[in-house]
Design a protein around this motif. Structure first.
Motif, PDB file in Angstrom:
ATOM      1  N   UNK A   1      32.287  33.584  50.618  1.00 10.65           N
ATOM      2  CA  UNK A   1      31.125  33.384  51.079  1.00 10.65           C
ATOM      3  C   UNK A   1      29.723  32.356  49.622  1.00 10.65           C
ATOM      4  N   UNK A   2      30.365  33.438  48.837  1.00  5.84           N
ATOM      5  CA  UNK A   2      29.632  32.712  47.314  1.00  5.84           C
ATOM      6  C   UNK A   2      30.527  31.518  46.780  1.00  5.84           C
ATOM      7  N   UNK A   3      29.649  30.893  46.902  1.00  4.02           N
ATOM      8  CA  UNK A   3      29.802  29.238  45.958  1.00  4.02           C
ATOM      9  C   UNK A   3      30.994  29.583  45.005  1.00  4.02           C
ATOM     10  N   UNK A   4      30.345  30.575  44.129  1.00  2.25           N
ATOM     11  CA  UNK A   4      31.023  30.387  42.938  1.00  2.25           C
ATOM     12  C   UNK A   4      32.376  31.589  43.429  1.00  2.25           C
ATOM     13  N   UNK A   5      33.143  31.886  44.453  1.00  2.00           N
ATOM     14  CA  UNK A   5      33.564  32.559  44.171  1.00  2.00           C
ATOM     15  C   UNK A   5      34.756  33.197  43.197  1.00  2.00           C
ATOM     16  N   UNK A   6      35.208  34.312  42.745  1.00  2.00           N
ATOM     17  CA  UNK A   6      35.576  34.224  41.244  1.00  2.00           C
ATOM     18  C   UNK A   6      37.392  33.921  41.383  1.00  2.00           C
TER      19      UNK A   6
END
Length: 392
Positions: free
Chosen positions: A86-91
């Motif tokens: 859900x994080x825009x910068x999902x690693x």
């Protein structure tokens, strides 16, 4: 967090590992690795989940001949703050996208680098072995280049409104703008809402004080619609997006080739978003460059080209939806730009005003973003009457 070059050398690929990559790249099992060297490339301040980008070059022996080669190694590193889809910068997102094979099924005239391997390393990082785009022509900041990219972005997004199925993976179905705004606000610690943050205006010329007072008033009024704008972005027709279109990530065919094709690198932010959002982020990134060079923001010209691309793909829907996606996604960048402006003002010293030039550029950017927000709010009332802030 970043992976220093010395760390890479400690865990550098062995010759057999590199040979396997070359076998896939050169499509030959009968291959000898003759020579190779490597060096870091790219930004000095990379994405926090990028542990480094490196170019490997060398010579390989093939049946009856030798061949030169080059390949890109991109290292993705785990980050606890960016460890959820859900994080825009999902690693892990870019690695998962390449593993899915999705980038081999992009619309006509859009290309991503070929991937020659995705390796999970013992230290928890992921190595992506990618096609080198060095032979292509990197986009620049000229308006001609930006308009060409906007047109192709429209064709790219529009393909998913005209028959091309949207990708299904769950790691692509998240609210990019909602996540990005939330992270920016957390880092800013509510600076724009704090009265003390605006007191530094007293040391500025009187014209500046009036301008900042106007910016503050417009910001507070526009932010009343923030939640409604984010909700409305989720109602827009859905398309697959890259979400980080700007010159360092864009390559056109070789000099003299057609400009209606685009090679795009760095798919870390890719996902499913609303029509026009791709252009809004593109325009927001361009704004800072335009302000640095005293250029007139070319929103209408970029919008015209994006719409042409959508029409070329076969989409003939309501243009207001595109305008809303553009203005809302660009305008919401104010949550990042305004704290930067306030910090620049706070950094002014005595009569020296060493940060005044930076502050002036940020002021111009903030004003244009506020224009975008206000247009988005107007479109919000038109498209979804009764659901926006201030409606009964």
């Amino acid at each position: 967090m970043s992976l220093e070059a010395s760390t890479l050398w400690t865990h550098a690929p062995d010759t057999e590992q590199l040979r396997r990559v070359l076998q896939r790249m050169l499509e030959s099992d009968d291959l000898a690795l003759l020579t190779w060297n490597s060096h870091p490339i790219g930004s000095q301040h990379p994405n926090p989940v990028t542990g480094g980008v490196y170019r490997f070059r060398g010579m390989a022996g093939l049946p009856g001949c030798t061949a030169s080669w080059s390949v890109i190694l991109k290292v993705s590193v785990r980050d606890p703050e960016r460890d959820h889809p859900s994080h825009y910068n999902y690693w892990k997102r870019e690695a998962l996208i390449y593993q899915s094979g999705l980038l081999g099924r992009l619309p006509d005239r859009i290309r991503a680098p070929r991937c020659y391997g995705v390796e999970e390393r013992p230290d928890g990082s992921i190595w992506l072995w990618l096609e080198d785009m060095e032979h292509l022509r990197q986009a620049d900041w000229s308006l001609t280049s930006m308009e060409a990219a906007a047109f192709i972005a429209g064709r790219f997004n529009g393909a998913y409104l005209c028959g091309l199925p949207l990708p299904e993976p769950s790691f692509l179905r998240y609210s990019w703008m909602g996540s990005w705004v939330s992270v920016c606000e957390a880092y800013a610690c509510g600076l724009a809402e704090q009265d003390d943050a605006w007191t530094a205006a007293a040391q500025l010329p009187s014209g500046w004080q009036a301008a900042l007072s106007s910016i503050r008033s417009r910001y507070r009024e526009s932010m009343g619609d923030k939640g409604h704008l984010l909700e409305a972005l989720e109602r827009l027709p859905r398309v697959f997006v890259h979400q980080d279109l700007w010159p360092p990530n864009l390559y056109f065919p070789e000099e003299g080739g057609h400009t209606d094709a685009l090679h795009i690198i760095d798919w870390q932010f890719a996902g499913i978003s609303g029509i026009g959002e791709e252009l809004g982020r593109f325009y927001g990134l361009y704004l800072s460059k335009a302000a640095s060079h005293g250029l007139q923001p070319p929103k209408d010209r970029l919008l015209e080209q994006y719409l042409k691309g959508l029409r070329k793909a076969g989409w003939n829907g309501d243009e207001r939806l595109v305008r809303f996606g553009l203005n809302a996604s660009a305008g919401l960048r104010i949550v990042m730009v305004l704290p930067k402006l306030l910090n620049a003002i706070a950094g002014l010293e005595g009569g020296g005003f060493r940060c005044l030039d930076k502050a002036e550029k940020l002021r111009h950017t903030a004003l244009e973003l506020l224009n975008c927000l206000e247009e988005a709010s107007q479109l919000l009332h038109e498209l979804w009457p009764g659901e926006a802030g201030g409606q009964s």
